[in-house]
Design a protein around this motif. Sequence first.
Motif, PDB file in Angstrom:
ATOM      1  N   GLY A 232       0.793  -1.223   0.000  1.00 56.84           N
ATOM      2  CA  GLY A 232       0.000   0.000   0.000  1.00 56.84           C
ATOM      3  C   GLY A 232       0.827   1.276   0.000  1.00 56.84           C
ATOM      4  O   GLY A 232       2.060   1.257   0.018  1.00 56.84           O
ATOM      5  N   ILE A 233       0.133   2.396   0.019  1.00 55.69           N
ATOM      6  CA  ILE A 233       0.815   3.691  -0.074  1.00 55.69           C
ATOM      7  C   ILE A 233       1.569   4.032   1.209  1.00 55.69           C
ATOM      8  O   ILE A 233       2.495   4.830   1.191  1.00 55.69           O
ATOM      9  N   GLY A 234       1.183   3.418   2.314  1.00 56.53           N
ATOM     10  CA  GLY A 234       1.934   3.624   3.553  1.00 56.53           C
ATOM     11  C   GLY A 234       3.302   2.948   3.474  1.00 56.53           C
ATOM     12  O   GLY A 234       4.233   3.307   4.190  1.00 56.53           O
ATOM     13  N   ARG A 235       3.428   1.950   2.592  1.00 55.81           N
ATOM     14  CA  ARG A 235       4.690   1.231   2.441  1.00 55.81           C
ATOM     15  C   ARG A 235       5.515   1.828   1.303  1.00 55.81           C
ATOM     16  O   ARG A 235       6.728   1.967   1.398  1.00 55.81           O
ATOM     17  N   TYR A 236       4.841   2.162   0.204  1.00 60.59           N
ATOM     18  CA  TYR A 236       5.576   2.570  -0.999  1.00 60.59           C
ATOM     19  C   TYR A 236       5.302   4.002  -1.461  1.00 60.59           C
ATOM     20  O   TYR A 236       5.815   4.417  -2.490  1.00 60.59           O
ATOM     21  N   GLY A 237       4.443   4.727  -0.736  1.00 60.82           N
ATOM     22  CA  GLY A 237       4.017   6.026  -1.262  1.00 60.82           C
ATOM     23  C   GLY A 237       2.952   5.814  -2.331  1.00 60.82           C
ATOM     24  O   GLY A 237       2.661   4.673  -2.708  1.00 60.82           O
ATOM     25  N   THR A 238       2.392   6.913  -2.828  1.00 58.63           N
ATOM     26  CA  THR A 238       1.297   6.749  -3.792  1.00 58.63           C
ATOM     27  C   THR A 238       1.776   6.113  -5.101  1.00 58.63           C
ATOM     28  O   THR A 238       0.968   5.611  -5.879  1.00 58.63           O
ATOM     29  N   ALA A 239       3.085   6.087  -5.320  1.00 57.30           N
ATOM     30  CA  ALA A 239       3.626   5.407  -6.503  1.00 57.30           C
ATOM     31  C   ALA A 239       3.254   3.926  -6.498  1.00 57.30           C
ATOM     32  O   ALA A 239       3.373   3.240  -7.525  1.00 57.30           O
ATOM     33  N   ALA A 240       2.774   3.432  -5.360  1.00 54.53           N
ATOM     34  CA  ALA A 240       2.316   2.044  -5.296  1.00 54.53           C
ATOM     35  C   ALA A 240       1.228   1.769  -6.328  1.00 54.53           C
ATOM     36  O   ALA A 240       1.010   0.629  -6.720  1.00 54.53           O
ATOM     37  N   LEU A 241       0.553   2.815  -6.778  1.00 48.63           N
ATOM     38  CA  LEU A 241      -0.526   2.618  -7.759  1.00 48.63           C
ATOM     39  C   LEU A 241      -0.011   2.308  -9.163  1.00 48.63           C
ATOM     40  O   LEU A 241      -0.763   1.841 -10.017  1.00 48.63           O
ATOM     41  N   TYR A 242       1.254   2.602  -9.381  1.00 46.98           N
ATOM     42  CA  TYR A 242       1.810   2.567 -10.738  1.00 46.98           C
ATOM     43  C   TYR A 242       1.615   1.210 -11.442  1.00 46.98           C
ATOM     44  O   TYR A 242       1.129   1.146 -12.566  1.00 46.98           O
ATOM     45  N   ASP A 243       1.978   0.139 -10.760  1.00 39.49           N
ATOM     46  CA  ASP A 243       1.857  -1.185 -11.386  1.00 39.49           C
ATOM     47  C   ASP A 243       0.411  -1.522 -11.718  1.00 39.49           C
ATOM     48  O   ASP A 243       0.098  -2.039 -12.788  1.00 39.49           O
ATOM     49  N   LEU A 244      -0.458  -1.234 -10.774  1.00 43.51           N
ATOM     50  CA  LEU A 244      -1.856  -1.610 -10.962  1.00 43.51           C
ATOM     51  C   LEU A 244      -2.495  -0.835 -12.111  1.00 43.51           C
ATOM     52  O   LEU A 244      -3.204  -1.405 -12.942  1.00 43.51           O
ATOM     53  N   ILE A 245      -2.232   0.456 -12.138  1.00 41.59           N
ATOM     54  CA  ILE A 245      -2.856   1.278 -13.183  1.00 41.59           C
ATOM     55  C   ILE A 245      -2.351   0.831 -14.558  1.00 41.59           C
ATOM     56  O   ILE A 245      -3.107   0.767 -15.527  1.00 41.59           O
ATOM     57  N   ASP A 246      -1.092   0.457 -14.623  1.00 41.37           N
ATOM     58  CA  ASP A 246      -0.569  -0.059 -15.892  1.00 41.37           C
ATOM     59  C   ASP A 246      -1.202  -1.419 -16.205  1.00 41.37           C
ATOM     60  O   ASP A 246      -1.623  -1.671 -17.321  1.00 41.37           O
ATOM     61  N   GLY A 282       5.341  11.977   6.168  1.00 44.20           N
ATOM     62  CA  GLY A 282       3.996  12.387   5.763  1.00 44.20           C
ATOM     63  C   GLY A 282       3.553  13.623   6.495  1.00 44.20           C
ATOM     64  O   GLY A 282       4.344  14.287   7.173  1.00 44.20           O
ATOM     65  N   CYS A 283       2.283  13.927   6.362  1.00 47.69           N
ATOM     66  CA  CYS A 283       1.740  15.143   6.957  1.00 47.69           C
ATOM     67  C   CYS A 283       1.638  14.996   8.473  1.00 47.69           C
ATOM     68  O   CYS A 283       1.509  13.894   8.988  1.00 47.69           O
ATOM     69  N   LEU A 284       1.657  16.128   9.125  1.00 49.65           N
ATOM     70  CA  LEU A 284       1.511  16.120  10.576  1.00 49.65           C
ATOM     71  C   LEU A 284       0.156  15.497  10.931  1.00 49.65           C
ATOM     72  O   LEU A 284      -0.836  15.759  10.267  1.00 49.65           O
ATOM     73  N   GLY A 285       0.153  14.653  11.947  1.00 49.96           N
ATOM     74  CA  GLY A 285      -1.115  14.083  12.392  1.00 49.96           C
ATOM     75  C   GLY A 285      -1.555  12.868  11.601  1.00 49.96           C
ATOM     76  O   GLY A 285      -2.684  12.415  11.743  1.00 49.96           O
ATOM     77  N   CYS A 286      -0.674  12.328  10.757  1.00 54.96           N
ATOM     78  CA  CYS A 286      -1.070  11.191   9.914  1.00 54.96           C
ATOM     79  C   CYS A 286      -0.317   9.933  10.315  1.00 54.96           C
ATOM     80  O   CYS A 286       0.873   9.993  10.643  1.00 54.96           O
ATOM     81  N   THR A 287      -0.986   8.782  10.267  1.00 54.90           N
ATOM     82  CA  THR A 287      -0.298   7.519  10.534  1.00 54.90           C
ATOM     83  C   THR A 287      -0.100   6.715   9.254  1.00 54.90           C
ATOM     84  O   THR A 287       0.514   5.662   9.272  1.00 54.90           O
ATOM     85  N   ILE A 288      -0.640   7.220   8.158  1.00 53.08           N
ATOM     86  CA  ILE A 288      -0.453   6.492   6.895  1.00 53.08           C
ATOM     87  C   ILE A 288       0.934   6.808   6.337  1.00 53.08           C
ATOM     88  O   ILE A 288       1.670   5.919   5.944  1.00 53.08           O
ATOM     89  N   LEU A 289       1.261   8.070   6.335  1.00 53.64           N
ATOM     90  CA  LEU A 289       2.583   8.533   5.900  1.00 53.64           C
ATOM     91  C   LEU A 289       2.910   8.091   4.468  1.00 53.64           C
ATOM     92  O   LEU A 289       3.713   7.193   4.249  1.00 53.64           O
ATOM     93  N   CYS A 290       2.303   8.743   3.511  1.00 56.25           N
ATOM     94  CA  CYS A 290       2.449   8.315   2.117  1.00 56.25           C
ATOM     95  C   CYS A 290       3.565   9.049   1.378  1.00 56.25           C
ATOM     96  O   CYS A 290       3.700   8.901   0.180  1.00 56.25           O
ATOM     97  N   LYS A 291       4.347   9.859   2.069  1.00 59.63           N
ATOM     98  CA  LYS A 291       5.404  10.611   1.376  1.00 59.63           C
ATOM     99  C   LYS A 291       6.756   9.914   1.563  1.00 59.63           C
ATOM    100  O   LYS A 291       6.987   9.271   2.590  1.00 59.63           O
ATOM    101  N   ARG A 292       7.623  10.119   0.587  1.00 51.98           N
ATOM    102  CA  ARG A 292       8.929   9.459   0.626  1.00 51.98           C
ATOM    103  C   ARG A 292      10.050  10.445   0.318  1.00 51.98           C
ATOM    104  O   ARG A 292       9.941  11.207  -0.639  1.00 51.98           O
ATOM    105  N   ILE A 293      11.104  10.390   1.119  1.00 44.67           N
ATOM    106  CA  ILE A 293      12.269  11.225   0.849  1.00 44.67           C
ATOM    107  C   ILE A 293      13.473  10.316   0.617  1.00 44.67           C
ATOM    108  O   ILE A 293      13.784   9.456   1.448  1.00 44.67           O
TER     109      ILE A 293
END
Lengths: 587, 386
Positions: A232-246, A282-293
């Motif tokens: 999911g996006i908590g593991r890979y960021g929103t780029a997790a969608l890439y394979d599926l959408i393709d 991720g954003c303050l107050g979030c437990t999903i944390l979908c951002k990656r640095i």
Amino acid sequence: MNGWRGRILRINLSAGQWTVEHPDADVYARQIGGRGLAGSYLWDEASRPWDDPEMPLLFFTGPLVDTASPTSGMMTVMSRSPQTGTVGDGSFGGSLGTALKKAGWDGLVITGRARTLRGIEIEDARITLVEAAPLSGRKTPELYARLKGKGAVVLAGPAAEAGVRYANLIVDGSWAAGRNGLGLLFAAKNLKYIAVKGSTTTRVADPGALKRAQEDVQRLLSASPFLLGDLGIGRYGTAALYDLIDARRMMPTDNFRRTRFDAARGMNAHAFHKRYAPHRTGCLGCTILCKRIASDGRILPEFETLAHFSALLGNAEMETVMEANRLCIELGMDPISAAATLSCHGEIRRRHPGPREILSLLQDIGAGRGIGKALGQGAAVYAEQCGKPEAAMAVKGMELPGFDPRGAYGMALAYATSTRGGCHMRAYPISSEILRKPVATNRFTFSGKARMIKGAEDLFAAADSLTACPFVFLAASLEEYARIFTAVTGLETSADDLLSAGERIDYSERIMNFRNGFRGTDDDLPARFFEEPGTGNGHLEIPPLDRDEFLKARAVYRRIRGLDSEGRPTGEKAAELGIAWSGEIGG
Amino acid sequence: MDRLIRKYADKLVRSGLAEAGTPLLGAWDVELIWNREDEMRPLIEKIFAGLHISALLFAQPAEPYRTVVDFLARTAPSGVLRPEDTETRTFLHDLPVVTTFEAEKLIQVLKKRKCAILPGRGIIACGTVSPEQAFVTFSSACFACFVKFFADVLRDVRAGSSSPAQQAAFRQAVEHLDPPAQRVSPLLRGPFRDEATVLTAMEEAGKATVDCGLVDSYFGNISCLFEDILYISQTGSSLDELQGCIDPVPLDGSSCAGITASSELSAHRAIVARGTCRTILHGHPKFSVVLSLACGEKNCEVGLKRQCHLCCPRPRRAAGVPIVPGEVGTGLHGLCHTVPPALADSRGVIVYGHGVFTAGRTDFNGALSSLLEIEKGCREEYFARL
Ligand code: SF4
Ligand SMILES: [Zn+2]
């Protein structure tokens, strides 16, 4: 007051003065916050040109911000969009919303135009307008490094100063806010940045009930494969969608001329993780944390950025995507629109820019240099100027993101009906059509989609007003958020009441757009989607959208939304929703 | 849409959830359409008009659900049922009871919850996106009430506090129980040679699990490891309709295309990673779930805090297999942390208030028979404990 702080800060940059407003409790209860409350401040001014000094630029938090509510760090920026002329807004996270609430403000209304470039610094009730002329032209990382000691920071980059129609805002030095050109509002107001520091806390009516409701949402987040699952996006960021959408053959490729990208496998989230070893944030107050640095400090691209800087442009170099993303942040411009405009340019001149050229064109756009000046007007204007309007894959002048509508018919309708142009976040039909939540729906039919899209638009209008991250609603629902709202504010509500509020907020935006000249015929898609097929694979064909079926679904949508048969909002429906509007354009 | 409402109205009856002839299922498409005529329709249409929903279902549960639902609803303190099973905890939160069949009252309740129980009349459930949601909610409510009723009876009988009314309802419900399921024809034999066979075997085993009453359609999940790819049912898929709903997940993580895989993907991955099995079956057999809730500990701190489902510290067992705590998914207390180690030396694992995981070496025969035996064992044990 619980939840809200009860104070709005109105800053007039022309006069260099500010005032404090105290909206009535019933205004808060009705408009909630975020997108809803901001919309109510835009309402009377919405027909001004975007660069009219009196046009307000609005930053609004919601009652849930700065509480223990899940994903409480979201807020809204709104004005009239310089790119589309529609209501222009964006929901964004980071730390600004929390800081603003902590400083005691529910929202900022910024009007006027400063005589010289200014920054606004807020520390609790202390407001300072700071000379910022020396910061002109500076890139966002450099600016942020100088300003971050002042608290949470939102700033505009060089692209705004260069007049790029899709200039955006950068929050916390890293995260984008406001597609559709809200960065230009900073330039119009001669504003470079806003920095906020707060030291107070937001009161919650019933902390125990909030904790229980928060646990219920957290349980749903943990149960969601898309959010916190292994892939999911908590593991890979929103780029997790890439394979599926393709894999679903709806990856916009080659300026939407194909829907599958041959090099996708080597460009997916896994490949980026292997190469750039990012850490999770991720954003303050979030437990999903979908951002990656990345380990080198660069931001990993979101799905839409990744999709467009790879498939849409036929680019198979990861490093180019990383750099393109970095440049968009550095220059302060929307990566979806930037990539889509380059791709439109590629189609018109029959050759996509190669990796190096992608990066040099982005620099040109950000600096308003050479062809960059024309490309900075966005795909729709650029294609029109080139005499090839059909090459702009945009709705209402805003470029479409990384989901090809031929692969999800609800998405097709949602792109068309969105009140801010080509946007996937207004109804996020990918949720049921692709991600199977709250239940799977058949992605290749319009049956039932009009009602689904209308309902989802209302839901996300409510979410953007509460304010909460839209992603949460792929797992939780307003049923849980109604309890959170009640626990925070002490006001009784229900999922259904919140949907009613969402419906009113959405409809108000339609009225503002109507008054600004938008008509039902603007709720449409580029002709390509009705004429050319996507890329099938023998087992699965991706035919063009059936124009008649689309029009039928749009007609049903109009009925359900309470628009007339031409797609115009009506005075009767407005009255039914409690919106004070006569039904006249000037009303 | 017409097809969908018929499908789910039929499925309710076929799967033994609703009494034949009772499901009234409506959905808004262009117009509001219904699966059949009914004199209740005007009233239900009023409810429809008062809510932001797209589907509404009203049906009388079939026996034994009808007896247990009615009994619980009639005796519910303060008009709300709070079953302790995972489905309710996670998705429904609680089950409101409404005693008067008035549109206004039902609208007020359904504004906040996905369903309501009307004692003596049935269950009303709604969906915001499609009729399937109403079906799923109805099914969850039946399951939750069944589990709660039988767990309550066991607790009360052992405490000597079972009322005559409860006893009467119990006898009536037991009369309507199906006999324990038995599998006669074997499933496809492994090892499977190719992907196509894997998919066929999964579809067959999923359907058999539902047919045996070991899980209601839409719940449960199943997986099979083949050449370093874990084939697993998708989230929100129905175990008896798996065609096109199986995701291939490469174990090396090289693709996220399986982002739509079951929320128990982590647990399945961790189980196959141990190397001893290639097939996994997860169902919600009722008596296994009932027994998982039946704990006699009086002074357990975790129990007093009502956190058994999160972190029960005792080594509990039923039908010879361990009972472990754990929530759906990947959270701190996710069952992905408790099930895989417990399954290492057991033919199955019961998850507190939730269901059962079993595994097999090469095909689904072993996993299915373990599931059957565990449920049979739990059922016998249940009546023995009474
Ligand atoms: S899910 Fe992502 S965007 Fe949403 S609040 Fe969390 S970190 Fe921010
Ligand atoms: Zn389960």
